[in-house]
Design an enzyme around this catalytic site. Structure first.
Site, PDB file in Angstrom:
ATOM      1  N   SER A 235       0.833  -1.375   0.079  1.00 12.19           N
ATOM      2  CA  SER A 235       0.081   0.017  -0.028  1.00 12.19           C
ATOM      3  C   SER A 235       0.798   1.143   0.083  1.00 12.19           C
ATOM      4  O   SER A 235       1.604   1.591  -0.788  1.00 12.19           O
ATOM      5  CB  SER A 235      -0.962   0.013   1.188  1.00 12.19           C
ATOM      6  OG  SER A 235      -1.778   0.923   1.140  1.00 12.19           O
ATOM      7  N   ASP A 463      -8.655  -4.989  -6.044  1.00 12.60           N
ATOM      8  CA  ASP A 463      -8.220  -4.136  -4.828  1.00 12.60           C
ATOM      9  C   ASP A 463      -8.958  -3.111  -4.675  1.00 12.60           C
ATOM     10  O   ASP A 463      -9.044  -2.180  -5.388  1.00 12.60           O
ATOM     11  CB  ASP A 463      -6.646  -4.046  -4.864  1.00 12.60           C
ATOM     12  CG  ASP A 463      -6.191  -3.291  -3.984  1.00 12.60           C
ATOM     13  OD1 ASP A 463      -6.819  -2.585  -3.000  1.00 12.60           O
ATOM     14  OD2 ASP A 463      -4.785  -3.475  -3.891  1.00 12.60           O
ATOM     15  N   HIS A 493      -6.807  -6.433  -0.504  1.00 13.25           N
ATOM     16  CA  HIS A 493      -5.885  -5.353  -0.494  1.00 13.25           C
ATOM     17  C   HIS A 493      -4.581  -6.016   0.151  1.00 13.25           C
ATOM     18  O   HIS A 493      -4.569  -6.373   1.273  1.00 13.25           O
ATOM     19  CB  HIS A 493      -6.275  -4.311   0.393  1.00 13.25           C
ATOM     20  CG  HIS A 493      -5.215  -3.236   0.470  1.00 13.25           C
ATOM     21  ND1 HIS A 493      -4.698  -2.626  -0.812  1.00 13.25           N
ATOM     22  CD2 HIS A 493      -4.745  -2.409   1.401  1.00 13.25           C
ATOM     23  CE1 HIS A 493      -3.837  -1.500  -0.552  1.00 13.25           C
ATOM     24  NE2 HIS A 493      -3.855  -1.424   0.833  1.00 13.25           N
TER      25      HIS A 493
END
Length: 524
Positions: A235, A463, A493
């Site tokens: 991320s 995602d 994710h």
């Protein structure tokens, strides 16, 4: 500004979301741990910091700012790394960065250190890595697994803004205003948050930017004794890794960027992409729910019908919040936060179905509130991590853009079209940096890394927080021969942590053996 706007929570918050869904911590209790003072901002020479010796010792339990919980097992070690507060003044003030590691199990074939960042910005690596260690057991065979609280996060001169009571008010407040009075209330809430950050952490706010964190990582590399940096970023951790590669291309070893923040987009474009991503994930959830539960699914057949049901729930909560067993109320903002949080992983889809059923049929909001609390970093005692504070501080010093109410109102039709559920929520989150006391540094991060070793860039088609297009853009921006795109066709994710055998084999072969897959490889 909402935590969801930057994909905060990354993979580490999946652990919190799963425990929230069952109502307990990983150890089956809600026992609070005593707060520990973070390493202080102090003065002293930074000359020769690359030669410092780390004092590795047994780890204490995570602090409230890091996420609470129990102390990790005895094979984990912790230390504090001194870094310059301002890297342009290496002999000036220093701060301490909290580190954690698990030594390689096969010392004879040890490769070096593998550094992790789990995203946010604002996630504590010290608290997250031990919680997810089993997912990286194959890598721990030949790597020391290492993570850290980046500057401004957790126990690393963590940014402090609102207290716990004020955070409860802030997270519950109306974040999708419909009237001038509601817009004014949102602006006033943002101003209180910003003022609290400046009052409590003004000395560090100019220095919690991603570039400074990347420079910290290069110092970390040297002190850990590694010629090259091996790195696993998830991320926001992909943005940090990309910036590191740009600054230190010759120091890049084996680097994996998973669930990628698009480096070509400004905050408005990123927020719009997230609205679309969460709507896509919601649609996938509703389709699976309908297939499994039929008429019992709280979002019906899904599609437009399911979206309309969720919108209707949100509108109802805006007027009449639901009661919970905690004595707190489930507001519209908290419900949307909880729904978004549950979409980070298919493992929390059952909790989302239960929470929506509970809200629509029983008139209570316990499950959605627990999911929202997990994403907001709130524990059962009402203590918050500094996730929200660090998220805003890092985001606002990184990004130059500042958005007005008028800017948001002009964009609202586009955001609503992208997602009737999440569009207004992500759009109004753009005003979070308005009035921030420190100017932002750039329009978007610079990640070009000519001359760097090949970097694995992983994107997942479903995602919600970092749409797959971001991985393709990152691979392109890193440069020809550097960015190697790998796509996982799936949900959630954090691709590696889904356990997909194809992706795990590719990543492990790259990190352990140096095998670089073909650019454009896809795992089903």
């Amino acid at each position: 500004m909402h935590t969801v706007v930057r994909g905060a929570g990354a993979i580490g918050l999946t652990v919190l979301l799963l425990t929230a869904a069952t109502g307990c911590q990983g150890d089956g209790s809600f026992a609070a741990e005593p707060e520990q003072a973070p390493p202080a901002v102090g003065t002293g020479t930074a000359t020769g910091l690359a030669a410092q010796q780390l004092d590795w010792h047994a780890c204490a339990a995570p602090t409230n700012a890091q996420g609470n919980g129990t102390a990790p097992a005895a094979d984990w070690q912790c230390a504090t790394l001194k870094v310059p507060l301002d890297h342009s003044k290496p002999d000036g003030t220093t701060i301490g960065l909290a580190l954690i590691r698990s030594r390689a199990k096969d010392e004879q074939h040890r490769i070096g250190s593998l550094l992790f960042n789990f995203g946010g910005p604002g996630a504590s690596g010290v608290a997250t890595l031990p919680a997810l260690a089993t997912a990286y057991a194959s890598l721990n065979s030949r790597y020391d697994l290492v993570s850290f609280d980046p500057r401004g996060v957790g126990a690393s001169a963590g940014v402090t803004c609102l207290d716990d009571r004020a955070m409860d008010e802030s997270t519950a407040a109306d974040s999708t205003p419909d009237t001038p009075g509601e817009v004014k209330a949102l602006d006033e809430g943002n101003a209180r948050f910003v003022a609290a950050c400046e009052h409590n952490s003004g000395a560090v706010l100019p220095y919690v930017d991603t570039e400074s964190a990347a420079r910290d990582m290069d110092l970390m590399r040297q002190v850990l004794g590694d010629r090259k940096l091996s790195y696993f970023g998830i991320s926001y951790g992909t943005q940090l890794g990309g910036v590191y590669a740009h600054l230190f291309p010759q120091h890049v070893g084996r680097m994996v960027l998973d669930s990628v923040v698009d480096p070509t987009k400004d905050p408005q474009q990123s927020a719009l992409g997230q609205a679309q991503g969460f709507q896509l994930a919601l649609g996938d959830f509703m389709k699976a729910c309908a297939a499994q539960a039929g008429a019992a699914c709280p979002t019906g057949a899904g599609g437009d019908e399911g979206t309309a049901k969720v919108v209707a729930l949100a509108q109802k909560l805006a007027q009449s919040p639901l009661p919970t067993s905690q004595g707190r109320q489930l507001t519209e903002s908290l419900a949307i936060t909880g729904i978004a949080g549950a979409l980070y992983s298919t493992e929390t889809w059952p909790a989302l179905a239960a929470g929506l059923t509970e809200a629509t049929e029983q008139g209570t909001g316990d499950t959605l509130l627990r999911l929202a609390d997990a994403l907001n970093g709130r524990d059962a005692q009402g203590h918050y991590t500094n996730l929200n504070a660090a998220n805003r501080a890092i985001s606002c010093v990184d990004a130059r853009q500042r958005y007005s109410d008028q800017d948001v109102q002009q964009q609202l039709p586009q955001f609503r079209a992208a997602s009737p559920v999440f569009g207004p929520y992500t759009a109004w989150g753009l005003t979070g940096c308005t009035g921030w006391p420190v100017p932002g540094k750039a329009a978007h991060p610079e990640v070009s890394a000519p001359g760097a070793a090949p970097i694995l860039v992983v994107g997942t088609t479903g995602d919600p927080a970092t749409p797959v297009e971001g991985a393709r853009a990152m691979a392109q921006q890193l440069g020809t021969g550097v960015g190697v795109a790998v796509t996982l066709q799936g949900e959630g994710h954090g691709g590696y942590n889904t356990g997909n055998p194809c992706l795990k084999q590719i990543v492990d072969a790259y990190l352990l053996d140096g095998t670089v897959p073909a650019n454009g490889t896809t795992c089903g």
